[in-house]
Design a protein around this motif. Structure first.
Motif, short mmCIF file in Angstrom:
data_model
loop_
_atom_site.label_atom_id
_atom_site.label_comp_id
_atom_site.label_asym_id
_atom_site.label_seq_id
_atom_site.Cartn_x
_atom_site.Cartn_y
_atom_site.Cartn_z
N THR A 63 58.13 48.35 36.32
CA THR A 63 58.29 47.08 37.37
C THR A 63 59.46 47.08 37.98
O THR A 63 60.55 47.33 37.51
N LEU A 144 54.00 50.33 44.63
CA LEU A 144 54.19 49.31 43.78
C LEU A 144 55.59 48.93 43.59
O LEU A 144 55.89 48.04 42.86
N LYS A 146 58.59 46.81 45.24
CA LYS A 146 58.66 45.53 45.69
C LYS A 146 58.95 45.60 47.34
O LYS A 146 58.51 44.86 48.27
N ASP A 151 51.04 45.82 54.81
CA ASP A 151 50.85 45.95 56.34
C ASP A 151 51.43 47.14 57.21
O ASP A 151 51.22 47.58 58.14
N GLU B 45 46.32 46.12 41.64
CA GLU B 45 47.80 45.58 40.95
C GLU B 45 48.55 44.96 42.18
O GLU B 45 49.10 43.92 41.93
N LYS B 46 48.73 45.56 43.29
CA LYS B 46 49.42 45.10 44.16
C LYS B 46 49.00 43.78 44.91
O LYS B 46 49.75 42.86 45.03
N GLU B 49 49.69 40.73 43.12
CA GLU B 49 50.92 40.22 43.09
C GLU B 49 51.21 39.38 44.23
O GLU B 49 52.26 38.63 44.40
N LEU B 50 50.26 39.69 45.18
CA LEU B 50 50.31 38.50 46.48
C LEU B 50 49.70 37.77 46.54
O LEU B 50 49.53 36.86 47.54
N TYR B 317 54.48 38.02 38.98
CA TYR B 317 55.59 38.97 39.49
C TYR B 317 55.16 40.54 39.59
O TYR B 317 55.31 41.21 40.31
N ARG B 318 54.34 40.60 38.50
CA ARG B 318 53.83 42.04 38.13
C ARG B 318 52.68 41.84 37.38
O ARG B 318 52.66 41.02 36.10
N ALA B 385 45.64 41.08 52.79
CA ALA B 385 46.35 41.28 51.72
C ALA B 385 47.86 41.03 52.40
O ALA B 385 49.04 40.73 51.78
N SER B 386 48.16 40.90 53.64
CA SER B 386 49.51 40.72 54.12
C SER B 386 49.57 39.43 54.58
O SER B 386 50.59 38.98 55.27
#
Lengths: 154, 387
Positions: A63, A144, A146, A151, B45-46, B49-50, B317-318, B385-386
């Protein structure tokens, strides 16, 4: 299989083995504990779990915590019936930690996965090359983290 | 010793999904095998988080079509654990029923595919015909055959009435009779025996050290099942047996699944007979408190784990998810090593691989160049996603 043990007893027993190597310890819920150690001590902590039947690495979570990357090894202890999350933080500028794949071979792909996606170097990991990202993915870009935004792909 | 490389995949090495295995051969024998995964990564996974916790229920359910209930179940349980939230008892029982129906259909699907791999197409057609019966029950209870958004934060989305319960119980009774027949086929048929007994040996010590999960580790004689060892939903209150076989081969792994269907039928009948009264859902807050939780369920293919870290707010957050197929890949390589080329599909299918489940992290890997970026753009535009 045994009847398992309570979370508080488990933490006590682990503290008697590891002493001040444990920086923080907490009960996350039923059959879930979290223990934070220094990078390097994580191997000692994972060895110590073997006394409780802790031979099964469920997964490894990496993380991005901003300045650092937290690596959490989730280990199921077959006898104690506790899922112990051993955590260590490494600096994001040079995220590097010793592999545990020699202690528990089943952790190899999880380390390779975290290396691909978060750029953590696992010293001594036998799996080379990429596991998940395509071969033409640019070097040094870790999706992954942050600071990576989807985009950027546009 | 000089070896020849044989590349299996990325198209359909076992089931109809992409993955690549490079086999090092000495004649007909496999000396070593190198897996390469990642062909169907979608960046879930990403993406999780969004998005908000509520949107993620629908996203995460789509990690896998076959074991979708396991994915949504482990996710909602982990978020509920994060919040320290108790769901109503009726919801816990209904979750258990649907989770077990999901297991039965998944096991029947795999056993059917295995029949086809053996060259025993009749078995495949029979099994898939009977699987349709389970799909009908799932549809009647959840509203859809597969992706049904039945598990929601705070409980389940739909209640069951008396007619649905009697329909489900009738179907289970019929299925039990059919399963007795299939058990006889898998236990005694010479085709099954020749193709799977002694094929793809995984010793108990290897199963443990390679961290295998589910029917794979139970087929090596190790008695571990999260429903019994780390109970969730209503499993703490429902009697059932943990099935193990100790011949360590592909046959043992298929037999574990055959017997598990009987146990699942029993669990469903017990849960429907002891269904508590009361609400099926409690109001779950939009914002989740700070903290972290680790949730695990016994999916049809084995241990499925979620790790969610919250920093407060309405988005995780994750979000970390490890699916059972990834845990069994090293075990599958161990099974293939030392065996013959012709046995590779049987050994691979004996882990019941689900590569879509396993590959969720990055982005679809479509070789190079234009096609690649175009695909990504489509993906991002479509799923936003954005935002």
């Amino acid at each position: 299989m045994s009847a398992g043990m309570g979370e508080a007893d488990f933490l006590e027993a682990l503290k008697s083995k590891l002493g001040d190597k444990i920086l923080r310890a907490s009960v996350m819920g039923p059959r879930r504990v979290a223990i934070t150690v220094k990078p390097g001590d994580h191997r000692i902590a994972i060895e110590a779990l073997k006394a409780f039947g802790g031979s099964h690495v469920s997964t490894i979570t990496g993380t991005d915590m901003g300045e650092s990357i937290e690596i959490a090894y989730h280990v199921w202890c077959y006898q104690a019936k506790i899922e112990a999350s051993i955590k260590a933080e490494v600096p994001k500028s040079s995220p590097s930690i010793e592999t545990i794949s020699d202690l528990i071979p089943g952790s190899m792909l999880y380390e390779a996965e975290a290396r691909d996606l978060l750029g953590i170097e696992f010293k001594g990991l036998p799996y080379e090359g990429r596991l998940i990202l395509p071969e033409d993915w640019p070097e040094g870009v870790y999706p992954l983290r942050k600071d990576w935004k989807p985009d950027w792909l546009r | 010793m000089t070896t020849t490389d044989l590349i299996i995949g990325p198209q359909h090495p076992a089931l109809h999904e992409p993955e690549r295995f490079v086999l090092k051969l000495d004649g007909e024998y496999v000396v070593d095998v190198v897996p390469r995964i990642g062909y169907v990564h979608r960046g879930i996974e990403k993406a999780a988080e969004l998005r908000s916790y509520i949107q993620d229920v629908y996203l995460i359910e789509r990690i896998c079509g076959i074991c979708n209930v396991s994915h949504s179940l482990v996710y909602v349980q982990t978020v509920e654990a994060l919040q320290g939230f108790e769901i109503p008892p009726r919801a816990a029982y209904l979750r258990t029923v649907v989770h077990e129906l999901n297991r039965i259909h998944s096991h029947l699907l795999l056993l059917g595919v295995v029949g086809e791999l053996f060259g025993f197409d009749t078995l495949f057609m029979y099994l898939w015909r009977d699987r349709e019966l389970v799909m009908d029950v799932v549809e009647s209870i959840t509203g859809n055959r597969l992706i049904s958004a039945f598990n929601v934060l705070g409980g389940v989305a739909r209640d069951v009435g008396p007619s649905q319960i009697s329909e489900a119980k009738r179907a289970m009774e019929y299925l039990r009779g059919r399963m007795k027949f299939y058990k006889k086929v898998f236990a005694e048929d010479p085709t099954v025996e020749k193709r799977s007994k002694g094929v793809g040996i995984l010793k108990p010590s290897s199963a443990l050290s390679l961290c295998a999960v589910g029917p794979v580790i139970r087929g090596s004689g190790i008695k571990t099942d999260l429903r019994a060892d780390d109970p969730y939903a209503a499993y703490g209150e429902i009697p059932f047996n943990v099935i193990t076989y100790d011949t360590n081969d592909s046959w043992a792994r298929f037999m574990v699944r055959v017997d598990e269907v009987f146990e699942s039928i029993g669990i469903i009948e017990y849960a429907l007979d002891h269904l508590p009264d009361g609400p099926i859902r409690a109001r779950f807050p939009r914002r989740v408190r700070e903290g972290e939780a680790v949730g695990r369920v016994e999916a049809p293919r084995g241990e499925l784990i979620n790790h969610i870290i919250s920093k407060g707010g309405d988005k995780p957050y994750r979000f970390k998810c490890r699916t059972p197929t990834l845990a069994n890949i090293l075990a599958a390589c161990e099974m293939i090593r030392g065996g013959q080329i012709a046995d590779v599909p049987v050994s691979l299918s004996s882990i019941d691989p689900c590569f879509s489940c396993e590959d969720r992290l990055a982005i679809i890997d479509v070789s190079k160049g234009e096609r690649y970026s175009a695909r990504i753009r489509d993906l991002m535009a479509k799923y936003g996603a954005s935002r």
